[in-house]
Write an enzyme that holds these catalytic residues in place. Sequence first.
Site, PDB file in Angstrom:
ATOM      1  N   GLU A 246      35.127  23.070  38.372  1.00 32.70           N
ATOM      2  CA  GLU A 246      34.152  23.437  37.303  1.00 32.70           C
ATOM      3  C   GLU A 246      34.630  24.263  36.289  1.00 32.70           C
ATOM      4  O   GLU A 246      35.096  25.413  36.422  1.00 32.70           O
ATOM      5  CB  GLU A 246      32.882  24.089  37.922  1.00 32.70           C
ATOM      6  CG  GLU A 246      31.975  24.520  37.030  1.00 32.70           C
ATOM      7  CD  GLU A 246      30.856  25.605  37.435  1.00 32.70           C
ATOM      8  OE1 GLU A 246      29.766  25.446  36.888  1.00 32.70           O
ATOM      9  OE2 GLU A 246      31.130  26.054  38.576  1.00 32.70           O
TER      10      GLU A 246
ATOM     11  N   GLU B 270      20.740  25.642  38.805  1.00 36.20           N
ATOM     12  CA  GLU B 270      21.483  26.929  39.041  1.00 36.20           C
ATOM     13  C   GLU B 270      21.317  27.735  38.007  1.00 36.20           C
ATOM     14  O   GLU B 270      21.824  28.016  37.219  1.00 36.20           O
ATOM     15  CB  GLU B 270      23.104  26.655  39.142  1.00 36.20           C
ATOM     16  CG  GLU B 270      23.746  27.744  39.698  1.00 36.20           C
ATOM     17  CD  GLU B 270      25.271  27.546  39.678  1.00 36.20           C
ATOM     18  OE1 GLU B 270      26.046  28.062  40.630  1.00 36.20           O
ATOM     19  OE2 GLU B 270      25.857  26.918  38.624  1.00 36.20           O
TER      20      GLU B 270
END
Length: 255
Positions: free
Chosen positions: A137, A234
Amino acid sequence: MPMPKFAANLSLLFTELPFPERFAAAANTGLFEAVEFQFPYDHDLKTLTQTAQQAGLPVALINAPPGDTFGQAALNSTDFESSITEALRYATALGAEKLHVMAGITEPSPDATALYRRNITTAARMAAERGVLIVVEPINHHTVPGYFLHDLDQALGLIQNIPNVKILFDIFHIQQIHGDLTRRLTALHQQDLLGHLQVAAVPSRHEPGTGEVDDARLFELIDALPWPGFVGAEYHPADTTVEGLGWLQPWVTYH
Protein backbone atom coordinates in the site's frame (compact mmCIF):
# COMPACT_ATOMS: atom_id res chain seq x y z
CA MET A 1 -28.49 0.16 -6.85
CA PRO A 2 -24.71 -0.51 -6.90
CA MET A 3 -23.66 -3.04 -4.32
CA PRO A 4 -19.99 -3.19 -3.31
CA LYS A 5 -19.21 -5.34 -0.27
CA PHE A 6 -17.72 -3.71 2.83
CA ALA A 7 -15.43 -5.03 5.55
CA ALA A 8 -15.29 -3.36 8.96
CA ASN A 9 -11.74 -2.52 9.97
CA LEU A 10 -11.82 -3.54 13.62
CA SER A 11 -8.62 -1.67 14.47
CA LEU A 12 -10.38 1.64 13.84
CA LEU A 13 -14.10 0.85 14.18
CA PHE A 14 -15.98 -0.15 17.33
CA THR A 15 -13.09 1.01 19.49
CA GLU A 16 -15.63 1.73 22.25
CA LEU A 17 -15.41 -2.04 22.84
CA PRO A 18 -12.58 -4.43 23.71
CA PHE A 19 -11.10 -5.90 20.55
CA PRO A 20 -12.66 -9.40 20.85
CA GLU A 21 -16.14 -7.87 21.15
CA ARG A 22 -15.80 -5.89 17.93
CA PHE A 23 -16.38 -8.96 15.73
CA ALA A 24 -19.90 -9.49 17.05
CA ALA A 25 -20.56 -5.74 17.02
CA ALA A 26 -19.74 -5.57 13.31
CA ALA A 27 -21.94 -8.58 12.58
CA ASN A 28 -24.82 -7.20 14.64
CA THR A 29 -25.06 -4.05 12.53
CA GLY A 30 -26.23 -6.18 9.59
CA LEU A 31 -24.24 -3.87 7.31
CA PHE A 32 -20.82 -5.51 6.92
CA GLU A 33 -20.01 -8.68 5.03
CA ALA A 34 -16.50 -9.16 6.40
CA VAL A 35 -13.96 -7.77 8.85
CA GLU A 36 -10.32 -6.79 8.57
CA PHE A 37 -7.82 -5.54 11.12
CA GLN A 38 -4.25 -4.41 11.36
CA PHE A 39 -2.20 -6.16 14.02
CA PRO A 40 -3.75 -9.18 15.81
CA TYR A 41 -0.51 -10.42 17.34
CA ASP A 42 -1.21 -9.36 20.92
CA HIS A 43 -4.21 -11.68 20.99
CA ASP A 44 -4.25 -15.44 21.47
CA LEU A 45 -4.73 -16.97 18.03
CA LYS A 46 -7.03 -19.79 19.11
CA THR A 47 -9.34 -17.43 20.99
CA LEU A 48 -9.29 -14.91 18.17
CA THR A 49 -10.16 -17.58 15.60
CA GLN A 50 -13.08 -18.82 17.70
CA THR A 51 -14.33 -15.26 18.17
CA ALA A 52 -14.21 -14.59 14.43
CA GLN A 53 -15.99 -17.83 13.62
CA GLN A 54 -18.73 -17.14 16.14
CA ALA A 55 -19.37 -13.72 14.62
CA GLY A 56 -19.84 -15.33 11.22
CA LEU A 57 -17.99 -12.73 9.15
CA PRO A 58 -14.93 -13.74 7.10
CA VAL A 59 -11.60 -12.05 7.72
CA ALA A 60 -10.66 -10.21 4.53
CA LEU A 61 -7.17 -8.97 5.42
CA ILE A 62 -4.61 -8.55 8.18
CA ASN A 63 -1.29 -6.71 8.33
CA ALA A 64 2.09 -8.31 8.90
CA PRO A 65 3.90 -7.24 12.10
CA PRO A 66 5.16 -3.66 11.66
CA GLY A 67 8.17 -3.74 13.97
CA ASP A 68 9.02 -0.33 15.43
CA THR A 69 9.19 1.51 12.10
CA PHE A 70 5.76 1.15 10.46
CA GLY A 71 6.88 -1.95 8.58
CA GLN A 72 10.08 -3.80 7.81
CA ALA A 73 10.23 -4.67 4.12
CA ALA A 74 12.51 -1.77 3.09
CA LEU A 75 14.67 -2.02 6.20
CA ASN A 76 17.62 -4.24 6.99
CA SER A 77 15.65 -6.28 9.49
CA THR A 78 16.99 -9.66 10.53
CA ASP A 79 13.57 -10.86 11.62
CA PHE A 80 11.59 -9.99 8.47
CA GLU A 81 11.17 -13.61 7.37
CA SER A 82 10.16 -14.76 10.86
CA SER A 83 7.62 -11.93 11.01
CA ILE A 84 6.06 -13.17 7.77
CA THR A 85 5.99 -16.72 9.14
CA GLU A 86 4.08 -15.44 12.18
CA ALA A 87 1.75 -13.36 10.01
CA LEU A 88 0.94 -16.34 7.81
CA ARG A 89 0.24 -18.47 10.88
CA TYR A 90 -2.42 -15.96 11.89
CA ALA A 91 -3.73 -15.44 8.37
CA THR A 92 -4.11 -19.16 7.75
CA ALA A 93 -5.89 -19.84 11.03
CA LEU A 94 -8.21 -16.86 10.58
CA GLY A 95 -8.93 -17.66 6.93
CA ALA A 96 -7.58 -14.29 5.76
CA GLU A 97 -6.82 -14.46 2.05
CA LYS A 98 -4.73 -11.25 1.98
CA LEU A 99 -1.73 -10.04 3.95
CA HIS A 100 -0.58 -6.41 3.87
CA VAL A 101 3.21 -6.21 4.15
CA MET A 102 4.31 -2.72 5.20
CA ALA A 103 7.47 -1.08 3.89
CA GLY A 104 8.68 0.96 6.86
CA ILE A 105 10.00 4.48 7.32
CA THR A 106 13.31 5.01 5.54
CA GLU A 107 14.80 7.24 2.87
CA PRO A 108 14.52 5.91 -0.69
CA SER A 109 17.88 4.63 -1.90
CA PRO A 110 19.17 1.93 -4.26
CA ASP A 111 19.91 -0.28 -1.25
CA ALA A 112 16.43 0.17 0.25
CA THR A 113 14.83 -0.47 -3.13
CA ALA A 114 16.80 -3.68 -3.70
CA LEU A 115 16.09 -4.87 -0.16
CA TYR A 116 12.39 -4.13 -0.52
CA ARG A 117 12.14 -6.19 -3.71
CA ARG A 118 14.01 -9.10 -2.12
CA ASN A 119 11.83 -9.06 0.98
CA ILE A 120 8.56 -8.75 -0.94
CA THR A 121 9.64 -11.58 -3.25
CA THR A 122 10.33 -13.74 -0.20
CA ALA A 123 7.02 -12.84 1.44
CA ALA A 124 5.11 -13.51 -1.79
CA ARG A 125 6.71 -16.93 -2.18
CA MET A 126 5.99 -17.88 1.43
CA ALA A 127 2.40 -16.62 1.18
CA ALA A 128 1.71 -18.44 -2.09
CA GLU A 129 2.47 -21.71 -0.32
CA ARG A 130 -0.39 -20.90 2.08
CA GLY A 131 -2.81 -19.58 -0.55
CA VAL A 132 -2.48 -16.01 0.73
CA LEU A 133 -2.07 -12.93 -1.49
CA ILE A 134 0.46 -10.24 -0.52
CA VAL A 135 -0.73 -6.66 -0.94
CA VAL A 136 1.36 -3.48 -0.65
CA GLU A 137 0.00 0.00 0.00
CA PRO A 138 1.35 3.42 -0.94
CA ILE A 139 0.88 5.65 2.12
CA ASN A 140 0.84 9.44 1.91
CA HIS A 141 3.51 11.52 3.64
CA HIS A 142 0.97 13.78 5.36
CA THR A 143 -0.15 10.82 7.46
CA VAL A 144 3.15 8.95 7.77
CA PRO A 145 6.12 11.22 7.00
CA GLY A 146 9.06 9.35 5.52
CA TYR A 147 7.18 6.19 4.62
CA PHE A 148 9.22 4.37 1.97
CA LEU A 149 6.33 3.30 -0.30
CA HIS A 150 4.66 6.66 -0.94
CA ASP A 151 3.72 6.63 -4.65
CA LEU A 152 1.54 4.30 -6.72
CA ASP A 153 3.89 4.31 -9.72
CA GLN A 154 6.79 3.54 -7.39
CA ALA A 155 4.85 0.61 -5.95
CA LEU A 156 3.97 -0.76 -9.38
CA GLY A 157 7.60 -0.61 -10.44
CA LEU A 158 8.77 -2.36 -7.29
CA ILE A 159 6.37 -5.30 -7.58
CA GLN A 160 6.82 -5.73 -11.33
CA ASN A 161 7.34 -9.40 -12.27
CA ILE A 162 6.90 -10.60 -8.68
CA PRO A 163 4.13 -13.22 -8.62
CA ASN A 164 1.46 -13.17 -5.90
CA VAL A 165 1.71 -9.44 -5.11
CA LYS A 166 -0.91 -6.78 -5.86
CA ILE A 167 -1.77 -3.24 -4.80
CA LEU A 168 -3.84 -2.22 -1.80
CA PHE A 169 -5.62 0.86 -3.18
CA ASP A 170 -6.60 3.02 -0.23
CA ILE A 171 -8.76 5.90 -1.46
CA PHE A 172 -7.71 8.00 1.55
CA HIS A 173 -4.02 7.71 0.68
CA ILE A 174 -4.16 7.71 -3.14
CA GLN A 175 -6.28 10.88 -3.21
CA GLN A 176 -3.64 12.71 -1.18
CA ILE A 177 -0.73 11.31 -3.18
CA HIS A 178 -2.10 11.59 -6.72
CA GLY A 179 -5.80 12.31 -7.03
CA ASP A 180 -7.05 10.97 -10.38
CA LEU A 181 -8.83 8.19 -8.52
CA THR A 182 -11.17 6.81 -11.16
CA ARG A 183 -8.51 6.48 -13.85
CA ARG A 184 -5.95 4.93 -11.53
CA LEU A 185 -8.44 2.52 -9.98
CA THR A 186 -9.74 1.44 -13.38
CA ALA A 187 -6.22 0.94 -14.76
CA LEU A 188 -5.19 -1.24 -11.83
CA HIS A 189 -8.29 -3.37 -12.26
CA GLN A 190 -7.67 -3.75 -16.00
CA GLN A 191 -4.08 -4.83 -15.33
CA ASP A 192 -5.25 -7.36 -12.72
CA LEU A 193 -3.10 -5.62 -10.11
CA LEU A 194 -5.88 -4.51 -7.76
CA GLY A 195 -5.49 -6.59 -4.60
CA HIS A 196 -7.64 -4.81 -2.03
CA LEU A 197 -9.57 -1.57 -1.50
CA GLN A 198 -9.98 0.66 1.54
CA VAL A 199 -11.87 3.90 2.09
CA ALA A 200 -12.04 6.86 4.46
CA ALA A 201 -12.95 10.51 4.00
CA VAL A 202 -10.18 12.86 2.88
CA PRO A 203 -8.57 14.58 4.72
CA SER A 204 -10.33 13.91 8.06
CA ARG A 205 -10.24 10.10 7.82
CA HIS A 206 -13.79 10.04 9.16
CA GLU A 207 -16.86 8.41 7.58
CA PRO A 208 -16.88 8.09 3.76
CA GLY A 209 -18.92 10.82 2.12
CA THR A 210 -17.88 13.52 4.59
CA GLY A 211 -14.76 14.75 2.82
CA GLU A 212 -13.54 16.12 -0.49
CA VAL A 213 -14.02 12.88 -2.48
CA ASP A 214 -17.34 11.78 -4.00
CA ASP A 215 -17.12 8.33 -2.42
CA ALA A 216 -20.57 7.31 -3.68
CA ARG A 217 -19.40 7.78 -7.26
CA LEU A 218 -16.36 5.62 -6.55
CA PHE A 219 -18.57 2.91 -5.04
CA GLU A 220 -20.59 2.93 -8.26
CA LEU A 221 -17.37 2.50 -10.23
CA ILE A 222 -16.25 -0.34 -7.96
CA ASP A 223 -19.53 -2.11 -8.69
CA ALA A 224 -19.30 -1.44 -12.42
CA LEU A 225 -15.73 -2.71 -12.87
CA PRO A 226 -16.82 -5.13 -11.29
CA TRP A 227 -14.66 -5.54 -8.18
CA PRO A 228 -15.52 -8.88 -6.51
CA GLY A 229 -13.57 -8.29 -3.30
CA PHE A 230 -14.29 -6.31 -0.17
CA VAL A 231 -13.85 -2.60 0.45
CA GLY A 232 -12.29 -2.07 3.85
CA ALA A 233 -13.97 0.65 5.92
CA GLU A 234 -10.75 1.90 7.53
CA TYR A 235 -11.71 5.22 9.10
CA HIS A 236 -11.92 6.92 12.48
CA PRO A 237 -15.58 7.47 13.39
CA ALA A 238 -16.41 11.09 14.14
CA ASP A 239 -18.57 9.90 17.05
CA THR A 240 -19.47 6.33 18.01
CA THR A 241 -19.16 3.77 15.23
CA VAL A 242 -22.84 2.83 15.11
CA GLU A 243 -24.04 6.46 15.07
CA GLY A 244 -21.88 7.10 12.02
CA LEU A 245 -23.00 4.17 9.86
CA GLY A 246 -25.62 6.07 7.89
CA TRP A 247 -23.20 6.33 4.94
CA LEU A 248 -23.29 2.54 4.58
CA GLN A 249 -27.07 2.02 4.52
CA PRO A 250 -27.53 2.59 0.75
CA TRP A 251 -24.86 0.01 -0.08
CA VAL A 252 -26.14 -2.97 1.89
CA THR A 253 -26.23 -5.95 -0.44
CA TYR A 254 -27.82 -8.84 1.38
CA HIS A 255 -31.02 -7.90 3.25
